[in-house]
Design a protein around this motif. Sequence first.
Motif, PDB file in Angstrom:
ATOM      1  N   LEU A 136       0.848  -1.190   0.000  1.00  0.00           N
ATOM      2  CA  LEU A 136       0.000   0.000   0.000  1.00  0.00           C
ATOM      3  C   LEU A 136       0.885   1.242   0.000  1.00  0.00           C
ATOM      4  O   LEU A 136       1.817   1.354   0.809  1.00  0.00           O
ATOM      5  CB  LEU A 136      -0.890   0.007   1.248  1.00  0.00           C
ATOM      6  CG  LEU A 136      -1.648   1.309   1.561  1.00  0.00           C
ATOM      7  CD1 LEU A 136      -2.675   1.626   0.471  1.00  0.00           C
ATOM      8  CD2 LEU A 136      -2.335   1.209   2.934  1.00  0.00           C
ATOM      9  N   VAL A 137       0.605   2.170  -0.914  1.00  0.00           N
ATOM     10  CA  VAL A 137       1.323   3.446  -0.982  1.00  0.00           C
ATOM     11  C   VAL A 137       0.313   4.554  -0.720  1.00  0.00           C
ATOM     12  O   VAL A 137      -0.600   4.769  -1.522  1.00  0.00           O
ATOM     13  CB  VAL A 137       1.986   3.649  -2.355  1.00  0.00           C
ATOM     14  CG1 VAL A 137       2.755   4.978  -2.375  1.00  0.00           C
ATOM     15  CG2 VAL A 137       2.916   2.489  -2.695  1.00  0.00           C
ATOM     16  N   THR A 138       0.448   5.252   0.414  1.00  0.00           N
ATOM     17  CA  THR A 138      -0.440   6.381   0.680  1.00  0.00           C
ATOM     18  C   THR A 138       0.169   7.646   0.079  1.00  0.00           C
ATOM     19  O   THR A 138       1.377   7.749  -0.109  1.00  0.00           O
ATOM     20  CB  THR A 138      -0.673   6.577   2.187  1.00  0.00           C
ATOM     21  OG1 THR A 138       0.563   6.917   2.818  1.00  0.00           O
ATOM     22  CG2 THR A 138      -1.246   5.313   2.817  1.00  0.00           C
ATOM     23  N   GLY A 139      -0.696   8.622  -0.220  1.00  0.00           N
ATOM     24  CA  GLY A 139      -0.198   9.825  -0.893  1.00  0.00           C
ATOM     25  C   GLY A 139       0.436   9.469  -2.216  1.00  0.00           C
ATOM     26  O   GLY A 139       1.447  10.051  -2.628  1.00  0.00           O
ATOM     27  N   ASP A 195       0.683  -6.205   3.209  1.00  0.00           N
ATOM     28  CA  ASP A 195       1.920  -6.723   3.802  1.00  0.00           C
ATOM     29  C   ASP A 195       2.957  -5.643   4.070  1.00  0.00           C
ATOM     30  O   ASP A 195       3.774  -5.772   4.983  1.00  0.00           O
ATOM     31  CB  ASP A 195       2.528  -7.776   2.870  1.00  0.00           C
ATOM     32  CG  ASP A 195       1.559  -8.901   2.573  1.00  0.00           C
ATOM     33  OD1 ASP A 195       1.165  -9.602   3.510  1.00  0.00           O
ATOM     34  OD2 ASP A 195       1.180  -9.054   1.381  1.00  0.00           O
ATOM     35  N   VAL A 196       2.944  -4.593   3.259  1.00  0.00           N
ATOM     36  CA  VAL A 196       3.893  -3.486   3.402  1.00  0.00           C
ATOM     37  C   VAL A 196       3.147  -2.192   3.119  1.00  0.00           C
ATOM     38  O   VAL A 196       2.327  -2.130   2.193  1.00  0.00           O
ATOM     39  CB  VAL A 196       5.081  -3.623   2.422  1.00  0.00           C
ATOM     40  CG1 VAL A 196       6.007  -2.409   2.522  1.00  0.00           C
ATOM     41  CG2 VAL A 196       5.865  -4.902   2.681  1.00  0.00           C
ATOM     42  N   VAL A 197       3.438  -1.163   3.912  1.00  0.00           N
ATOM     43  CA  VAL A 197       2.874   0.166   3.661  1.00  0.00           C
ATOM     44  C   VAL A 197       4.010   1.165   3.530  1.00  0.00           C
ATOM     45  O   VAL A 197       4.899   1.228   4.386  1.00  0.00           O
ATOM     46  CB  VAL A 197       1.937   0.625   4.794  1.00  0.00           C
ATOM     47  CG1 VAL A 197       1.373   2.017   4.473  1.00  0.00           C
ATOM     48  CG2 VAL A 197       0.809  -0.363   5.018  1.00  0.00           C
ATOM     49  N   LEU A 198       3.988   1.946   2.438  1.00  0.00           N
ATOM     50  CA  LEU A 198       4.840   3.118   2.306  1.00  0.00           C
ATOM     51  C   LEU A 198       3.957   4.308   2.634  1.00  0.00           C
ATOM     52  O   LEU A 198       3.135   4.725   1.817  1.00  0.00           O
ATOM     53  CB  LEU A 198       5.409   3.223   0.892  1.00  0.00           C
ATOM     54  CG  LEU A 198       6.214   2.020   0.378  1.00  0.00           C
ATOM     55  CD1 LEU A 198       6.768   2.309  -1.014  1.00  0.00           C
ATOM     56  CD2 LEU A 198       7.333   1.663   1.324  1.00  0.00           C
ATOM     57  N   GLU A 199       4.102   4.846   3.849  1.00  0.00           N
ATOM     58  CA  GLU A 199       3.155   5.828   4.361  1.00  0.00           C
ATOM     59  C   GLU A 199       3.759   7.228   4.307  1.00  0.00           C
ATOM     60  O   GLU A 199       4.738   7.521   4.982  1.00  0.00           O
ATOM     61  CB  GLU A 199       2.781   5.474   5.802  1.00  0.00           C
ATOM     62  CG  GLU A 199       1.356   5.826   6.176  1.00  0.00           C
ATOM     63  CD  GLU A 199       1.100   7.323   6.171  1.00  0.00           C
ATOM     64  OE1 GLU A 199       0.309   7.786   5.322  1.00  0.00           O
ATOM     65  OE2 GLU A 199       1.699   8.026   7.001  1.00  0.00           O
ATOM     66  N   THR A 218       4.625  -4.797   7.812  1.00  0.00           N
ATOM     67  CA  THR A 218       5.372  -3.632   8.276  1.00  0.00           C
ATOM     68  C   THR A 218       4.846  -2.357   7.639  1.00  0.00           C
ATOM     69  O   THR A 218       4.466  -2.346   6.464  1.00  0.00           O
ATOM     70  CB  THR A 218       6.874  -3.786   7.979  1.00  0.00           C
ATOM     71  OG1 THR A 218       7.572  -2.627   8.449  1.00  0.00           O
ATOM     72  CG2 THR A 218       7.139  -3.933   6.482  1.00  0.00           C
ATOM     73  N   LEU A 219       4.805  -1.298   8.432  1.00  0.00           N
ATOM     74  CA  LEU A 219       4.448   0.029   7.948  1.00  0.00           C
ATOM     75  C   LEU A 219       5.689   0.900   8.026  1.00  0.00           C
ATOM     76  O   LEU A 219       6.265   1.072   9.102  1.00  0.00           O
ATOM     77  CB  LEU A 219       3.315   0.621   8.785  1.00  0.00           C
ATOM     78  CG  LEU A 219       2.705   1.953   8.308  1.00  0.00           C
ATOM     79  CD1 LEU A 219       1.273   2.107   8.836  1.00  0.00           C
ATOM     80  CD2 LEU A 219       3.523   3.167   8.744  1.00  0.00           C
ATOM     81  N   GLN A 220       6.111   1.431   6.883  1.00  0.00           N
ATOM     82  CA  GLN A 220       7.271   2.307   6.815  1.00  0.00           C
ATOM     83  C   GLN A 220       6.776   3.754   6.757  1.00  0.00           C
ATOM     84  O   GLN A 220       6.182   4.171   5.774  1.00  0.00           O
ATOM     85  CB  GLN A 220       8.102   1.982   5.568  1.00  0.00           C
ATOM     86  CG  GLN A 220       8.578   0.551   5.471  1.00  0.00           C
ATOM     87  CD  GLN A 220       9.803   0.290   6.330  1.00  0.00           C
ATOM     88  OE1 GLN A 220      10.521   1.215   6.684  1.00  0.00           O
ATOM     89  NE2 GLN A 220      10.062  -0.960   6.648  1.00  0.00           N
ATOM     90  N   SER A 221       7.029   4.516   7.825  1.00  0.00           N
ATOM     91  CA  SER A 221       6.593   5.909   7.882  1.00  0.00           C
ATOM     92  C   SER A 221       7.681   6.783   7.266  1.00  0.00           C
ATOM     93  O   SER A 221       8.752   6.962   7.848  1.00  0.00           O
ATOM     94  CB  SER A 221       6.340   6.328   9.332  1.00  0.00           C
ATOM     95  OG  SER A 221       5.978   7.701   9.400  1.00  0.00           O
TER      96      SER A 221
END
Length: 315
Positions: A136-139, A195-199, A218-221
């Motif tokens: 998931l890629v937010t923004g 499974d992975v977030v680029l937040e 994992t969520l990468q802030s």
Amino acid sequence: MRALVVDPSAPCGLRLGTAADPEPGPGQLLVQVSHASLNPGELGMLAGLPAGHVGGHDAAGIVVRPAADGTGPAAGTRVLAFGPGAWAELLAVSSTDVAPLPRGAALAEAAALPMAGMTVLRTLRAAGSVLGRRVLVTGASGAVGRYGVQLAARAGAHVVASVRDGAHGPALAALGAHEVVVGLTGLRRLAEPVDVVLETVGGPYLVAAWALLAPGATLQSIGWAGGEPAVFPPGSTFFPGTARTLSSFGDAAAVGADLGLLAGLLASGALSAQVGWRGSWERAEEAVAAVRERKVVGKAVVDITPPPPSPGPGA
């Protein structure tokens, strides 16, 4: 040298002025900058910098003085560079933070890569293999988000792009997004865990993305573009089973090899620089306003144009 310098009295906080030529230190080379890009985070910090400070980190240009210790590219080499003071005609930068540009990579497009591209590349690497995983890629319509969509898709992920405006959907699908969700409502209604977030947005988007993590995810802030606080409901950080993690990003050391990788992808056509605004740095006020008002799709790149020739005798 001429440079974009901090000026609290200027409408955008910057003006085209002059600054002392940088003197390369040990292990540094001198680059004649032809193009530089503006990052929203850098513009947001201008108010806290002293007048006359030269900002920026993303640059592309030509090596005019190689490092005295023999490291790094030779004079005359076209390079991509990451280092403080990039909004100027000359940049002194560590030889570990530059990469030669291959044929097929335009200097103006390369200047859009360093900070945003390196951030995505390193956060994806930290998340481990994403082949066959849901990312998931937010923004996703922003500069970092667009690189995130492209690099995650290239790595074999199923990419979910989160945007505030559904009009960006077709362009993101063309970059590799498999799903596009719109707004907080769309994010919260996402049917399957990720499974992975680029937040990149922060605030309620970070909270919503956290709730979507699969076991072991994992969520990468890597940004906080929304500027809002993140308020987690009581108990929302407890999950039974394999731990979910939230990680921060801040590693910007010795990025030359990663810049080289990005430049190679750009030259081969496997990565789009997504330059949404380009013009002379004499139009810096216009560029800054466009970035701050979120009118730029992708990156804003300024051309470091030479001054007009002085009139000759009798002109």
